[in-house]
Design a protein around this motif. Structure first.
Motif, PDB file in Angstrom:
ATOM      1  N   GLU A 193     -11.983  44.886  33.956  1.00 15.16           N
ATOM      2  CA  GLU A 193     -11.243  44.391  34.626  1.00 15.16           C
ATOM      3  C   GLU A 193     -11.222  42.471  34.707  1.00 15.16           C
ATOM      4  O   GLU A 193     -10.061  42.839  35.430  1.00 15.16           O
ATOM      5  N   SER A 194     -12.282  42.139  34.147  1.00 12.78           N
ATOM      6  CA  SER A 194     -11.585  40.324  33.821  1.00 12.78           C
ATOM      7  C   SER A 194     -10.738  40.236  33.403  1.00 12.78           C
ATOM      8  O   SER A 194      -9.548  39.440  33.212  1.00 12.78           O
ATOM      9  N   GLU A 195     -10.579  40.962  32.017  1.00  8.08           N
ATOM     10  CA  GLU A 195      -9.681  40.826  30.648  1.00  8.08           C
ATOM     11  C   GLU A 195      -8.203  41.293  30.962  1.00  8.08           C
ATOM     12  O   GLU A 195      -6.891  40.545  31.024  1.00  8.08           O
ATOM     13  N   PHE A 196      -8.107  42.200  31.818  1.00 10.64           N
ATOM     14  CA  PHE A 196      -7.098  43.105  31.964  1.00 10.64           C
ATOM     15  C   PHE A 196      -6.349  42.892  33.646  1.00 10.64           C
ATOM     16  O   PHE A 196      -5.805  43.796  34.133  1.00 10.64           O
ATOM     17  N   ALA A 197      -6.518  41.736  34.661  1.00 10.04           N
ATOM     18  CA  ALA A 197      -6.386  41.643  35.711  1.00 10.04           C
ATOM     19  C   ALA A 197      -5.405  42.141  36.535  1.00 10.04           C
ATOM     20  O   ALA A 197      -5.158  42.268  37.716  1.00 10.04           O
ATOM     21  N   GLU A 198      -4.215  41.392  35.799  1.00 10.90           N
ATOM     22  CA  GLU A 198      -2.730  42.078  35.550  1.00 10.90           C
ATOM     23  C   GLU A 198      -2.711  42.778  35.816  1.00 10.90           C
ATOM     24  O   GLU A 198      -1.517  43.800  36.151  1.00 10.90           O
ATOM     25  N   LEU A 208     -11.688  52.053  37.326  1.00 16.70           N
ATOM     26  CA  LEU A 208     -10.048  50.819  37.264  1.00 16.70           C
ATOM     27  C   LEU A 208      -8.874  51.647  36.767  1.00 16.70           C
ATOM     28  O   LEU A 208      -9.224  52.716  35.864  1.00 16.70           O
ATOM     29  N   VAL A 209      -7.646  51.487  37.475  1.00 23.12           N
ATOM     30  CA  VAL A 209      -6.023  52.411  37.241  1.00 23.12           C
ATOM     31  C   VAL A 209      -5.143  51.073  37.334  1.00 23.12           C
ATOM     32  O   VAL A 209      -5.563  50.215  37.324  1.00 23.12           O
ATOM     33  N   ALA A 210      -4.817  51.265  36.006  1.00 19.57           N
ATOM     34  CA  ALA A 210      -2.949  51.142  36.027  1.00 19.57           C
ATOM     35  C   ALA A 210      -2.118  50.277  36.882  1.00 19.57           C
ATOM     36  O   ALA A 210      -1.927  51.632  37.628  1.00 19.57           O
ATOM     37  N   ARG A 211      -1.752  49.369  37.520  1.00 12.95           N
ATOM     38  CA  ARG A 211      -1.046  49.619  38.784  1.00 12.95           C
ATOM     39  C   ARG A 211       0.080  50.461  38.321  1.00 12.95           C
ATOM     40  O   ARG A 211       0.837  50.529  39.442  1.00 12.95           O
ATOM     41  N   ALA A 212       0.788  50.566  37.191  1.00 16.20           N
ATOM     42  CA  ALA A 212       2.032  51.107  37.017  1.00 16.20           C
ATOM     43  C   ALA A 212       1.645  52.633  37.190  1.00 16.20           C
ATOM     44  O   ALA A 212       2.515  53.552  36.739  1.00 16.20           O
ATOM     45  N   ALA A 213       0.675  52.567  36.671  1.00 19.40           N
ATOM     46  CA  ALA A 213       0.270  54.577  36.929  1.00 19.40           C
ATOM     47  C   ALA A 213       0.502  55.121  38.329  1.00 19.40           C
ATOM     48  O   ALA A 213      -0.015  56.297  38.078  1.00 19.40           O
ATOM     49  N   LEU A 214      -0.085  53.888  38.986  1.00 28.97           N
ATOM     50  CA  LEU A 214       0.040  54.362  40.622  1.00 28.97           C
ATOM     51  C   LEU A 214       0.945  55.473  41.079  1.00 28.97           C
ATOM     52  O   LEU A 214       2.363  55.094  41.138  1.00 28.97           O
ATOM     53  N   TRP A 230      -7.801  58.772  47.819  1.00 28.32           N
ATOM     54  CA  TRP A 230      -7.417  59.335  46.491  1.00 28.32           C
ATOM     55  C   TRP A 230      -6.465  59.254  46.280  1.00 28.32           C
ATOM     56  O   TRP A 230      -5.282  58.906  47.028  1.00 28.32           O
ATOM     57  N   ALA A 231      -5.784  58.230  44.781  1.00 26.81           N
ATOM     58  CA  ALA A 231      -5.517  57.581  44.304  1.00 26.81           C
ATOM     59  C   ALA A 231      -4.227  59.362  43.147  1.00 26.81           C
ATOM     60  O   ALA A 231      -4.805  59.370  42.561  1.00 26.81           O
ATOM     61  N   LEU A 249      -6.475  47.343  49.524  1.00 23.47           N
ATOM     62  CA  LEU A 249      -6.214  46.257  48.076  1.00 23.47           C
ATOM     63  C   LEU A 249      -5.564  47.231  47.049  1.00 23.47           C
ATOM     64  O   LEU A 249      -3.919  46.842  46.402  1.00 23.47           O
ATOM     65  N   ALA A 250      -5.946  48.674  46.495  1.00 26.27           N
ATOM     66  CA  ALA A 250      -5.006  49.085  45.973  1.00 26.27           C
ATOM     67  C   ALA A 250      -3.792  49.924  46.449  1.00 26.27           C
ATOM     68  O   ALA A 250      -3.010  49.362  45.692  1.00 26.27           O
ATOM     69  N   ARG A 251      -3.636  49.847  47.949  1.00 19.00           N
ATOM     70  CA  ARG A 251      -2.391  50.407  48.243  1.00 19.00           C
ATOM     71  C   ARG A 251      -1.474  49.179  48.733  1.00 19.00           C
ATOM     72  O   ARG A 251      -0.999  49.105  47.550  1.00 19.00           O
ATOM     73  N   ALA A 252      -2.267  47.799  48.451  1.00 24.02           N
ATOM     74  CA  ALA A 252      -1.192  46.814  48.630  1.00 24.02           C
ATOM     75  C   ALA A 252      -1.199  46.414  47.039  1.00 24.02           C
ATOM     76  O   ALA A 252       0.327  46.541  46.636  1.00 24.02           O
ATOM     77  N   ALA A 253      -1.534  46.797  45.517  1.00 19.88           N
ATOM     78  CA  ALA A 253      -0.755  46.778  44.074  1.00 19.88           C
ATOM     79  C   ALA A 253       0.124  47.896  43.862  1.00 19.88           C
ATOM     80  O   ALA A 253       0.417  47.560  43.194  1.00 19.88           O
ATOM     81  N   ALA A 254      -0.295  49.038  44.885  1.00 22.28           N
ATOM     82  CA  ALA A 254       0.784  50.026  44.899  1.00 22.28           C
ATOM     83  C   ALA A 254       1.999  49.842  45.739  1.00 22.28           C
ATOM     84  O   ALA A 254       3.128  50.294  45.118  1.00 22.28           O
ATOM     85  N   GLY A 255       1.934  48.322  46.020  1.00 24.45           N
ATOM     86  CA  GLY A 255       3.282  48.016  46.710  1.00 24.45           C
ATOM     87  C   GLY A 255       3.318  48.777  47.988  1.00 24.45           C
ATOM     88  O   GLY A 255       4.543  49.195  48.835  1.00 24.45           O
TER      89      GLY A 255
END
Length: 256
Positions: A193-198, A208-214, A230-231, A249-255
């Motif tokens: 999570e720390s290494e790949f926060a972006e 942890l889920v890839a933002r682009a995969a949501l 559920w995502a 937070l997750a929904r915001a990350a997915a836009g």
């Protein structure tokens, strides 16, 4: 075998630099018997070489395309017989302050014969700390590793980070899921999570889920004890649990 020559793999994207190291090693052979077991133009090619043959030490440049020397260092430590690593580079601002030179050496180009001999005579060396490798890697490439590694049936497999849809913690391991399959990693979810926060966002204490995969979200049934929601993912039919704490937070990350 006490008199066996030192087995060396040379890793550099510049053919002339590899040739110079070969020449230096040949000149040093009367003082320190050695054998160049292979050459590679980047870290990926180096790991391919090490699948076919073993080496006692790797001489590696830092800046290379495909996989740089710092990321290569993080994968070498996972080999069954990890070789020692000596950096050979034109840049003086990376490893000099990051690594204890008694553990791993750092030679500036043009490499000099006696300096190379002194470095090789330090072997065997301890491996540098993973945290130092990762920190230096982020300075070098402006982000985390490009590949993660895992052992499977005696082989070291590399998993491109940009193909990973999610990480899920299970007992002592973390599962990395791509569209095609799953991989078991000896990694910490917190460290990932720390290494790949972006690139990845936390959904749940174990996911942890890839933002682009949501692809979207749906609320869980009221009696569902596993998740608040559920995502939904692109490319795979699975749904991932989202905790109440991470829902917004997750929904915001997915836009959304």
């Amino acid at each position: 075998m006490p008199n066996a020559p030192l087995r060396i793999l040379i890793v550099d994207d510049e053919p002339l630099a590899r040739e110079r190291l070969r020449t230096l090693l040949a000149d040093l052979a009367p003082q320190l018997p050695n054998e160049v077991v292979g050459e590679a133009g980047n870290g990926l090619q180096a790991l391919d070489c090490l699948r076919e043959r073993t080496a006692d030490v790797v001489l590696a440049d830092i800046r290379m395309p495909g996989m740089d020397g710092i990321e290569l260092a993080s994968h070498l430590g996972r080999l069954v017989q990890p070789p020692a690593l000596i950096f050979t580079t034109a840049y003086d601002n990376y490893a000099v302050q990051a690594f204890d030179l008694d553990a791993i050496d750092y030679l500036l180009k043009p490499v000099r014969a006696q300096r190379l001999l002194a470095a090789l005579n330090k072997l065997p060396a301890r491996r540098p700390e993973a945290a130092l490798i990762d920190g230096l890697g982020r300075q070098l490439r402006g982000g985390g590793r490009r590949h993660l590694s895992c052992h499977e049936r005696g082989r070291l497999l590399l998993v491109p980070v940009d193909e990973i849809l999610y990480f899920r913690a299970e007992l002592k391991y973390v599962t990395a899921r791509t569209v095609d399959r799953e991989y078991l990693l000896d990694e910490s979810l917190t460290r990932l999570e720390s290494e790949f926060a972006e690139r990845f966002v936390r959904l749940h204490r174990a996911v942890l889920v890839a933002r682009a995969a949501l692809a979207g979200f749906e609320k869980a049934a009221g009696d569902d004890a596993e998740a608040y929601g559920w995502a939904l993912l692109r490319g795979v039919p699975e749904k991932l649990p989202v905790s109440r704490r991470q829902w917004a937070l997750a929904r915001a990350a997915a836009g959304e």
